[in-house]
Design a protein around this motif. Structure first.
Motif, mmCIF file in Angstrom:
data_model
loop_
_atom_site.group_PDB
_atom_site.id
_atom_site.type_symbol
_atom_site.label_atom_id
_atom_site.label_comp_id
_atom_site.label_asym_id
_atom_site.label_seq_id
_atom_site.Cartn_x
_atom_site.Cartn_y
_atom_site.Cartn_z
ATOM 1 N N TYR A 160 -13.587 -9.519 6.435
ATOM 2 C CA TYR A 160 -12.100 -9.511 4.720
ATOM 3 C C TYR A 160 -12.660 -11.776 4.279
ATOM 4 O O TYR A 160 -13.240 -11.918 5.459
ATOM 5 N N ASN A 161 -12.318 -12.304 3.431
ATOM 6 C CA ASN A 161 -12.344 -13.382 3.408
ATOM 7 C C ASN A 161 -11.109 -14.069 2.911
ATOM 8 O O ASN A 161 -10.016 -13.666 2.862
ATOM 9 N N PRO A 162 -10.911 -14.730 3.979
ATOM 10 C CA PRO A 162 -9.497 -14.958 4.988
ATOM 11 C C PRO A 162 -8.399 -16.620 4.047
ATOM 12 O O PRO A 162 -7.536 -16.599 3.704
ATOM 13 N N LEU A 163 -9.729 -16.938 2.879
ATOM 14 C CA LEU A 163 -8.630 -17.943 1.825
ATOM 15 C C LEU A 163 -8.073 -16.374 0.517
ATOM 16 O O LEU A 163 -7.369 -17.165 0.237
ATOM 17 N N THR A 164 -8.459 -14.969 0.269
ATOM 18 C CA THR A 164 -8.550 -14.530 -0.566
ATOM 19 C C THR A 164 -7.693 -12.960 -0.867
ATOM 20 O O THR A 164 -6.908 -12.782 -1.084
ATOM 21 N N GLU A 165 -7.407 -12.942 1.538
ATOM 22 C CA GLU A 165 -7.366 -11.737 1.663
ATOM 23 C C GLU A 165 -6.670 -11.546 3.238
ATOM 24 O O GLU A 165 -7.445 -12.905 3.733
ATOM 25 N N GLU A 166 -6.381 -10.381 3.635
ATOM 26 C CA GLU A 166 -5.549 -10.649 4.751
ATOM 27 C C GLU A 166 -5.147 -8.792 5.071
ATOM 28 O O GLU A 166 -5.552 -8.107 4.341
ATOM 29 N N VAL A 167 -5.676 -9.015 6.593
ATOM 30 C CA VAL A 167 -5.398 -7.534 6.978
ATOM 31 C C VAL A 167 -3.911 -7.441 7.260
ATOM 32 O O VAL A 167 -3.993 -8.604 9.335
ATOM 33 N N TYR A 168 -3.594 -6.432 7.946
ATOM 34 C CA TYR A 168 -2.633 -5.795 8.818
ATOM 35 C C TYR A 168 -2.860 -4.951 9.027
ATOM 36 O O TYR A 168 -3.165 -4.000 9.053
ATOM 37 N N GLU A 169 -2.009 -4.919 10.671
ATOM 38 C CA GLU A 169 -2.191 -3.382 11.740
ATOM 39 C C GLU A 169 -1.242 -2.031 11.593
ATOM 40 O O GLU A 169 -0.034 -3.419 11.873
ATOM 41 N N PHE A 170 -1.132 -0.912 11.116
ATOM 42 C CA PHE A 170 0.359 -0.499 11.218
ATOM 43 C C PHE A 170 -0.167 0.281 12.266
ATOM 44 O O PHE A 170 -1.173 1.233 12.771
ATOM 45 N N PRO A 171 0.677 1.000 13.534
ATOM 46 C CA PRO A 171 0.179 1.659 14.676
ATOM 47 C C PRO A 171 0.765 2.922 14.597
ATOM 48 O O PRO A 171 1.694 2.537 13.519
ATOM 49 N N LEU A 172 -0.074 3.807 15.333
ATOM 50 C CA LEU A 172 -0.021 5.358 14.399
ATOM 51 C C LEU A 172 0.678 5.616 15.634
ATOM 52 O O LEU A 172 1.115 6.896 16.062
ATOM 53 N N TYR A 173 1.054 4.903 16.175
ATOM 54 C CA TYR A 173 1.905 5.923 17.830
ATOM 55 C C TYR A 173 3.217 6.352 18.112
ATOM 56 O O TYR A 173 3.364 5.136 16.859
ATOM 57 N N VAL A 174 3.875 6.966 18.910
ATOM 58 C CA VAL A 174 4.953 6.913 18.124
ATOM 59 C C VAL A 174 5.404 5.196 19.401
ATOM 60 O O VAL A 174 5.817 5.614 20.188
ATOM 61 N N GLN A 175 7.137 4.911 18.064
ATOM 62 C CA GLN A 175 7.322 4.005 18.771
ATOM 63 C C GLN A 175 8.735 3.935 19.286
ATOM 64 O O GLN A 175 9.487 4.871 18.432
ATOM 65 N N THR A 176 10.214 3.775 19.883
ATOM 66 C CA THR A 176 10.631 4.177 20.133
ATOM 67 C C THR A 176 11.565 2.603 20.574
ATOM 68 O O THR A 176 11.141 1.866 20.750
#
Length: 269
Positions: free
Chosen positions: A64-80
């Motif tokens: 990705y282009n760090p000047l115009t874009e950002e990447v986010y991570e969402f966990p798919l495992y169970v969280q408590t």
């Protein structure tokens, strides 16, 4: 080589080195690896496509282009998450303390929509949005029940809370795995429950004692009736001949000092 040429060449080399360093930095900073168990989303920061792309990014390396874009991570495992406790009022005004624990996960493919709606990462959503959902769910259900009905229908109440919370999370792109309320009663209600239980136990004890007394009285009545019947039978059977026979059996053969000797047989002239 003239001094002027040397300066131009030196400037070119410096520029080349700077460009190379910047390119290297950008190369290292414009890609990110999405680990297994996570779902990545690419966010446009500028332009007409500002927001979240339609396509969710799967596990792997994302460029990705760090000047115009950002990447986010969402966990798919169970969280408590063990949330901070809070208080809620029942329908009749009693105050209950709630200490909830929530186990959930992000539904596969729903992370772009979640971010697009809230513009937050999963940690912030968990601590703010989901916490508010929990508080609202408990507030709504508690307002439907009085104190006595909550105590008497604890399982039904807990199931209603969990069902409502499951519906709320499902609409937002989450799956509810489990939720515990951690409800604790006010001290006054606890004392009232203990007093009520003690009264019930006392009533049961008195009832048992009464049953025992009734059984004993019935037993005595049966014995008395049996004895009375026996006496009546003995009374009916005590005729004159039987009395004489008993006297003969018990007489020692001696004539009494006073009075006349008993006549066993009537004289015949």
């Amino acid at each position: 080589m003239s001094v002027e040429s040397f300066k131009r060449r030196g400037a070119f080399i410096v520029t080349f080195v700077v460009i190379g360093v910047v390119t290297l930095i950008m190369f290292n900073s414009c890609n990110e690896r999405i680990d297994a168990g996570y779902e990545g989303i690419l966010v446009k920061l500028y332009g007409s496509e500002k927001g979240v792309q339609d396509v969710s990014l799967v596990s792997g390396r994302v460029w990705y282009n760090p000047l115009t874009e950002e990447v986010y991570e969402f966990p798919l495992y169970v969280q408590t998450i063990n949330y901070e406790s809070f208080t809620v009022n029942a329908k009749d005004g009693s105050v209950f303390n709630v200490d909830p624990t929530l186990s959930f996960k992000v539904k596969d493919g729903f992370s772009p929509g979640i971010f697009k709606k809230y513009r937050k990462d999963i940690k912030e959503i968990t601590q703010t949005t989901l916490y508010n959902y929990i508080r609202d769910a408990f507030r709504i259900e508690f307002n439907k029940y009085t104190t006595d009905s909550i105590i008497s229908n604890r399982e039904k109440f807990e199931n209603a809370i969990q069902a409502k919370m499951g519906d709320l999370l499902n609409k937002e792109g989450f799956l509810l795995e489990q939720m515990t309320s951690g409800i604790s009663y006010p001290e006054s209600i606890t004392d009232a429950i203990n007093a009520k239980n003690a009264a019930v136990q006392q009533a049961m004890r008195v009832e048992n004692e009464l049953k025992i007394a009734q059984a004993e009285a019935k037993k005595l009545l049966v014995l008395a009736e049996s004895e009375a019947k026996a006496n009546e039978l003995r009374k009916q059977s005590l005729n004159s001949l039987l009395i004489q026979q008993q006297f003969i059996e018990k007489w020692d053969g001696k004539t009494p000092i006073y009075g006349n000797a008993p006549a066993f047989f009537k004289s015949v002239d």
